[in-house]
Design a protein around this motif. Structure first.
Motif, PDB file in Angstrom:
ATOM      1  N   PRO A 118       0.829  -1.214   0.000  1.00 17.23           N
ATOM      2  CA  PRO A 118       0.000   0.000   0.000  1.00 17.23           C
ATOM      3  C   PRO A 118       0.859   1.258   0.000  1.00 17.23           C
ATOM      4  O   PRO A 118       1.912   1.304   0.626  1.00 17.23           O
ATOM      5  CB  PRO A 118      -0.800  -0.109   1.302  1.00 17.23           C
ATOM      6  N   ILE A 119       0.390   2.256  -0.722  1.00 10.31           N
ATOM      7  CA  ILE A 119       1.028   3.571  -0.722  1.00 10.31           C
ATOM      8  C   ILE A 119       0.166   4.459   0.160  1.00 10.31           C
ATOM      9  O   ILE A 119      -0.919   4.868  -0.236  1.00 10.31           O
ATOM     10  CB  ILE A 119       1.137   4.149  -2.144  1.00 10.31           C
ATOM     11  N   VAL A 120       0.645   4.716   1.348  1.00  9.10           N
ATOM     12  CA  VAL A 120      -0.135   5.445   2.342  1.00  9.10           C
ATOM     13  C   VAL A 120       0.335   6.888   2.400  1.00  9.10           C
ATOM     14  O   VAL A 120       1.532   7.163   2.392  1.00  9.10           O
ATOM     15  CB  VAL A 120       0.014   4.785   3.727  1.00  9.10           C
ATOM     16  N   LYS A 121      -0.625   7.781   2.462  1.00  9.65           N
ATOM     17  CA  LYS A 121      -0.302   9.211   2.552  1.00  9.65           C
ATOM     18  C   LYS A 121      -0.912   9.761   3.833  1.00  9.65           C
ATOM     19  O   LYS A 121      -2.129   9.741   4.000  1.00  9.65           O
ATOM     20  CB  LYS A 121      -0.865   9.945   1.341  1.00  9.65           C
ATOM     21  N   SER A 122      -0.064  10.233   4.710  1.00  9.02           N
ATOM     22  CA  SER A 122      -0.552  10.890   5.915  1.00  9.02           C
ATOM     23  C   SER A 122       0.522  11.835   6.421  1.00  9.02           C
ATOM     24  O   SER A 122       1.716  11.557   6.313  1.00  9.02           O
ATOM     25  CB  SER A 122      -0.884   9.868   7.005  1.00  9.02           C
ATOM     26  N   PHE A 123       0.086  12.941   6.956  1.00  5.84           N
ATOM     27  CA  PHE A 123       0.993  13.887   7.596  1.00  5.84           C
ATOM     28  C   PHE A 123       0.770  13.906   9.100  1.00  5.84           C
ATOM     29  O   PHE A 123       1.423  14.639   9.815  1.00  5.84           O
ATOM     30  CB  PHE A 123       0.810  15.286   6.995  1.00  5.84           C
ATOM     31  N   ASN A 124      -0.164  13.095   9.567  1.00  2.00           N
ATOM     32  CA  ASN A 124      -0.527  13.009  10.964  1.00  2.00           C
ATOM     33  C   ASN A 124       0.354  11.961  11.642  1.00  2.00           C
ATOM     34  O   ASN A 124       0.317  10.781  11.278  1.00  2.00           O
ATOM     35  CB  ASN A 124      -2.017  12.646  11.060  1.00  2.00           C
ATOM     36  N   LYS A 125       1.136  12.377  12.634  1.00  6.67           N
ATOM     37  CA  LYS A 125       2.101  11.460  13.275  1.00  6.67           C
ATOM     38  C   LYS A 125       1.423  10.254  13.908  1.00  6.67           C
ATOM     39  O   LYS A 125       1.951   9.140  13.849  1.00  6.67           O
ATOM     40  CB  LYS A 125       2.932  12.217  14.310  1.00  6.67           C
ATOM     41  N   GLU A 126       0.274  10.449  14.521  1.00  8.45           N
ATOM     42  CA  GLU A 126      -0.435   9.326  15.147  1.00  8.45           C
ATOM     43  C   GLU A 126      -0.893   8.313  14.101  1.00  8.45           C
ATOM     44  O   GLU A 126      -0.777   7.114  14.310  1.00  8.45           O
ATOM     45  CB  GLU A 126      -1.636   9.838  15.956  1.00  8.45           C
ATOM     46  N   ARG A 127      -1.393   8.809  12.979  1.00  7.63           N
ATOM     47  CA  ARG A 127      -1.820   7.900  11.912  1.00  7.63           C
ATOM     48  C   ARG A 127      -0.628   7.189  11.291  1.00  7.63           C
ATOM     49  O   ARG A 127      -0.708   5.996  10.972  1.00  7.63           O
ATOM     50  CB  ARG A 127      -2.579   8.665  10.826  1.00  7.63           C
ATOM     51  N   MET A 128       0.481   7.908  11.118  1.00  3.94           N
ATOM     52  CA  MET A 128       1.677   7.270  10.553  1.00  3.94           C
ATOM     53  C   MET A 128       2.135   6.136  11.463  1.00  3.94           C
ATOM     54  O   MET A 128       2.482   5.043  10.988  1.00  3.94           O
ATOM     55  CB  MET A 128       2.792   8.297  10.351  1.00  3.94           C
ATOM     56  N   LYS A 129       2.114   6.368  12.752  1.00  2.11           N
ATOM     57  CA  LYS A 129       2.517   5.334  13.711  1.00  2.11           C
ATOM     58  C   LYS A 129       1.549   4.145  13.644  1.00  2.11           C
ATOM     59  O   LYS A 129       1.976   2.991  13.583  1.00  2.11           O
ATOM     60  CB  LYS A 129       2.546   5.912  15.129  1.00  2.11           C
ATOM     61  N   ALA A 130       0.251   4.442  13.627  1.00  2.00           N
ATOM     62  CA  ALA A 130      -0.750   3.373  13.552  1.00  2.00           C
ATOM     63  C   ALA A 130      -0.618   2.587  12.246  1.00  2.00           C
ATOM     64  O   ALA A 130      -0.798   1.365  12.237  1.00  2.00           O
ATOM     65  CB  ALA A 130      -2.158   3.962  13.687  1.00  2.00           C
ATOM     66  N   ASN A 131      -0.287   3.282  11.163  1.00  2.91           N
ATOM     67  CA  ASN A 131      -0.135   2.604   9.875  1.00  2.91           C
ATOM     68  C   ASN A 131       0.997   1.585   9.888  1.00  2.91           C
ATOM     69  O   ASN A 131       0.979   0.618   9.124  1.00  2.91           O
ATOM     70  CB  ASN A 131       0.115   3.617   8.753  1.00  2.91           C
ATOM     71  N   LEU A 132       1.977   1.801  10.742  1.00  2.00           N
ATOM     72  CA  LEU A 132       3.099   0.858  10.836  1.00  2.00           C
ATOM     73  C   LEU A 132       2.802  -0.318  11.763  1.00  2.00           C
ATOM     74  O   LEU A 132       3.565  -1.281  11.796  1.00  2.00           O
ATOM     75  CB  LEU A 132       4.357   1.601  11.312  1.00  2.00           C
TER      76      LEU A 132
END
Length: 176
Positions: A118-132
């Motif tokens: 998946p190519i994930v786009k987020s600038f939100n640190k919490e979402r980036m962490k959750a995406n990992l």
């Protein structure tokens, strides 16, 4: 397409690219490339998510050794195009609640389990962490079967590429 692909192969042969691939190509167009390619595409990047499975394309690419990368893995909830078909989906919501995960995590994990990136786009640190936080667990068979039941919906229609004077006169010709 042939001239462009030949030039991409030249770049690869000159060491200017480690690998070459395609974007927004379906089975028909990839097959055409494969007819004359001396270097097959390493990857195809397409819209793919829990509400747009791309089953035919996934199967074809697996047979041909082409990796599938998924853009719009959460449905692209933008104003210009996209939909809420993923992030408002009741099936994904139920799975998320039952598993203690977010809907985004369920959607991204499903893509990983399909063998796609998946190519994930987020600038939100919490979402980036959750995406990992999608790599230390798996969806169970029941959940995978539920996801297969999600109505399929292509968010990006590509109308601007369709013209009676162009190479693609219908959406079917564009997307095959």
């Amino acid at each position: 397409m042939k001239g462009t692909w030949e030039d991409m192969e030249k770049c690869a042969n000159l060491g200017l690219a480690k690998s070459i691939g395609l974007s927004n190509f379906g089975v028909k167009k990839i097959s055409e490339i494969l007819e004359y390619a001396s270097i097959p595409p390493a990857l195809v990047q397409v819209e793919m998510n829990a509400a747009w499975h791309q089953e035919n394309l996934k199967k074809f690419c697996k047979e041909k050794g082409i990796h599938v990368s998924a853009w719009s893995p959460l449905g692209a909830n933008g104003a210009v195009w996209g939909s809420l078909a993923v992030m408002d989906n009741p099936i994904l919501k139920d799975i998320a609640i039952a598993s203690g995960k977010t809907m985004a995590q369920i959607a991204l994990r499903w893509l990983i389990e399909q063998g796609s990136t998946p190519i994930v786009k987020s600038f939100n640190k919490e979402r980036m962490k959750a995406n990992l936080e999608i790599f230390d667990w798996k969806l169970n068979e029941i959940d995978l079967e539920k996801i297969k039941q999600i109505a399929q919906y292509r968010a990006f229609k590509g109308e601007r590429f369709i013209s009676e004077n162009g190479p693609y006169k219908t959406a079917e010709e564009l997307w095959d």
